[in-house]
Design a protein around this motif. Structure first.
Motif, PDB file in Angstrom:
ATOM      1  N   GLU B  20       0.854  -1.177   0.000  1.00 59.06           N
ATOM      2  CA  GLU B  20       0.000   0.000   0.000  1.00 59.06           C
ATOM      3  C   GLU B  20       0.891   1.228   0.000  1.00 59.06           C
ATOM      4  O   GLU B  20       1.709   1.421   0.901  1.00 59.06           O
ATOM      5  N   TYR B  50      -8.658   7.630 -11.882  1.00 65.48           N
ATOM      6  CA  TYR B  50      -9.997   7.823 -11.343  1.00 65.48           C
ATOM      7  C   TYR B  50     -10.537   9.157 -11.832  1.00 65.48           C
ATOM      8  O   TYR B  50      -9.910  10.204 -11.603  1.00 65.48           O
ATOM      9  N   ASP B  54     -17.262   4.617  -9.212  1.00 61.26           N
ATOM     10  CA  ASP B  54     -16.783   3.712  -8.162  1.00 61.26           C
ATOM     11  C   ASP B  54     -15.409   4.185  -7.674  1.00 61.26           C
ATOM     12  O   ASP B  54     -14.473   4.294  -8.458  1.00 61.26           O
ATOM     13  N   PRO B  55     -15.294   4.480  -6.371  1.00 63.37           N
ATOM     14  CA  PRO B  55     -14.018   4.992  -5.868  1.00 63.37           C
ATOM     15  C   PRO B  55     -12.909   3.949  -5.827  1.00 63.37           C
ATOM     16  O   PRO B  55     -11.757   4.287  -5.618  1.00 63.37           O
ATOM     17  N   LEU B  56     -13.269   2.693  -5.993  1.00 64.40           N
ATOM     18  CA  LEU B  56     -12.247   1.645  -6.048  1.00 64.40           C
ATOM     19  C   LEU B  56     -11.951   1.370  -7.523  1.00 64.40           C
ATOM     20  O   LEU B  56     -12.796   0.888  -8.267  1.00 64.40           O
ATOM     21  N   LYS B  58      -9.583  -0.312 -10.527  1.00 61.61           N
ATOM     22  CA  LYS B  58      -8.635  -1.381 -10.831  1.00 61.61           C
ATOM     23  C   LYS B  58      -7.794  -0.981 -12.047  1.00 61.61           C
ATOM     24  O   LYS B  58      -8.314  -0.431 -13.027  1.00 61.61           O
ATOM     25  N   GLU B  64      -4.655  -1.720  -7.727  1.00 63.58           N
ATOM     26  CA  GLU B  64      -5.907  -1.012  -7.531  1.00 63.58           C
ATOM     27  C   GLU B  64      -5.655   0.187  -6.636  1.00 63.58           C
ATOM     28  O   GLU B  64      -4.615   0.265  -5.952  1.00 63.58           O
ATOM     29  N   GLU B  66      -7.889   3.274  -4.164  1.00 61.35           N
ATOM     30  CA  GLU B  66      -9.167   3.702  -3.604  1.00 61.35           C
ATOM     31  C   GLU B  66      -9.146   5.200  -3.346  1.00 61.35           C
ATOM     32  O   GLU B  66      -8.255   5.720  -2.656  1.00 61.35           O
ATOM     33  N   ILE B  68     -10.638   8.154  -1.453  1.00 61.62           N
ATOM     34  CA  ILE B  68     -11.426   8.499  -0.263  1.00 61.62           C
ATOM     35  C   ILE B  68     -11.476  10.016  -0.210  1.00 61.62           C
ATOM     36  O   ILE B  68     -10.521  10.679   0.227  1.00 61.62           O
TER      37      ILE B  68
END
Lengths: 113, 111
Positions: B20, B50, B54-56, B58, B64, B66, B68
Motif C-alpha cells: 500500500e 480515477y 466507483d471509488p475503487l 482497478k 488497484e 481507492e 477516499i
C-alpha cells in the motif's frame, strides 16, 4: 509505432553549449509538455502547450525555450548549458488540458561535462 | 494551487507481500487522480486513473487504488507484489488546467 518519441535519447555536452531536444507525438493530442526529472526522481513540469500556445511556464530559466511548430511537435532548446541542467527530460502529451492521462516519451538523458 | 504528497520515499518488500502506497492531495475542487509507474530506465506509464464513479479503481498488473474523498487520499494497493514491480511510483492529480505529480515512492521488491 512509438506514440511519443524524443530525440536524442542521450545527450552529453560541455557547459556553455546550446542544445535542442525534439519531441513528436502521433496520438493526435492537442497538448504537449516538458518535464525535468532530477537525480532523486522528482518530476517537475517545465512547460505546457495547448494547440501550439504556451499555457504553463513554470519557474524555468529563460535559457530554456520551447517551440511548438505544430500540435504534434514540441521542441526544447537550451542555451548556455550549466551543470545543474543535467537531468532526464521527458516529453508528454494528452488530449485537453489537465484532466486526461499523459503519455510520456522515453526521456532524454542530458549530461553536462 | 494543488499539491500532492506521497508518504513513503522508499518501500522495501519481499515477494508476495502486500503493498500500500499512500497519496494525499490538496485541492478544493473536482479532481482526477492517477498513478503512474516508472520502471528502471524507462518512461512513466499509466497504471490506473480515477475520474468519477466507483471509488475503487482497478488498473493493470493487479494494482488497484481507492479514492477516499473525505481524506483527500488515493492510495495504491496490490495484494501480492512481484520482483518485477520494482519501480518508482508517482501519484498525480489534476484540477483545472494543472497536472501535478507527487514526489514519487521507490518500491524495491526482494526476490
Amino acid at each position: 509505432d512509438t506514440a511519443v518519441s524524443q530525440t536524442p535519447k542521450y545527450l552529453v555536452t560541455q557547459m556553455g553549449n546550446d542544445k535542442s531536444i525534439k519531441c513528436e507525438q502521433n496520438l493526435g493530442h492537442d497538448t504537449m509538455y516538458w518535464y525535468k526529472q532530477d537525480s532523486k526522481k522528482f518530476l517537475k513540469i517545465m512547460f505546457s502547450y495547448n494547440n501550439k500556445e504556451l499555457i504553463i511556464n513554470e519557474t524555468v530559466p529563460n535559457r530554456f525555450s520551447p517551440k511548438s511548430p505544430d500540435k504534434a511537435h514540441l521542441n526544447l532548446h537550451i542555451n548556455s548549458l550549466e551543470l545543474g541542467d543535467s537531468a532526464v527530460y521527458f516529453c508528454a502529451s494528452s488530449q485537453g488540458l489537465g484532466n486526461q492521462p499523459q503519455h510520456f516519451g522515453d526521456g532524454t538523458r542530458l549530461s553536462i561535462l | 494551487a494543488q499539491s500532492v504528497s506521497q508518504h513513503n520515499h522508499h518501500v522495501i518488500l519481499s515477494e508476495a507481500a502486500s503493498l500500500e502506497l499512500g497519496c494525499n492531495y490538496s485541492y478544493g475542487g473536482t479532481v482526477n487522480l492517477f498513478w503512474y509507474v516508472q520502471y528502471p530506465g524507462q518512461h512513466l506509464q499509466l497504471l490506473l486513473k480515477y475520474f468519477s464513479g466507483d471509488p475503487l479503481v482497478k488498473g493493470i498488473k493487479g494494482f488497484e487504488a481507492e479514492f477516499i474523498k473525505s481524506k483527500f487520499s488515493f492510495n495504491l494497493r496490490k495484494p501480492s507484489v512481484q520482483w518485477s514491480d520494482t519501480a518508482e511510483y508517482f501519484c498525480a492529480v489534476t484540477g483545472g488546467q494543472n497536472f501535478v505529480f507527487g514526489p514519487g515512492t521507490r518500491l524495491s521488491v526482494l526476490p
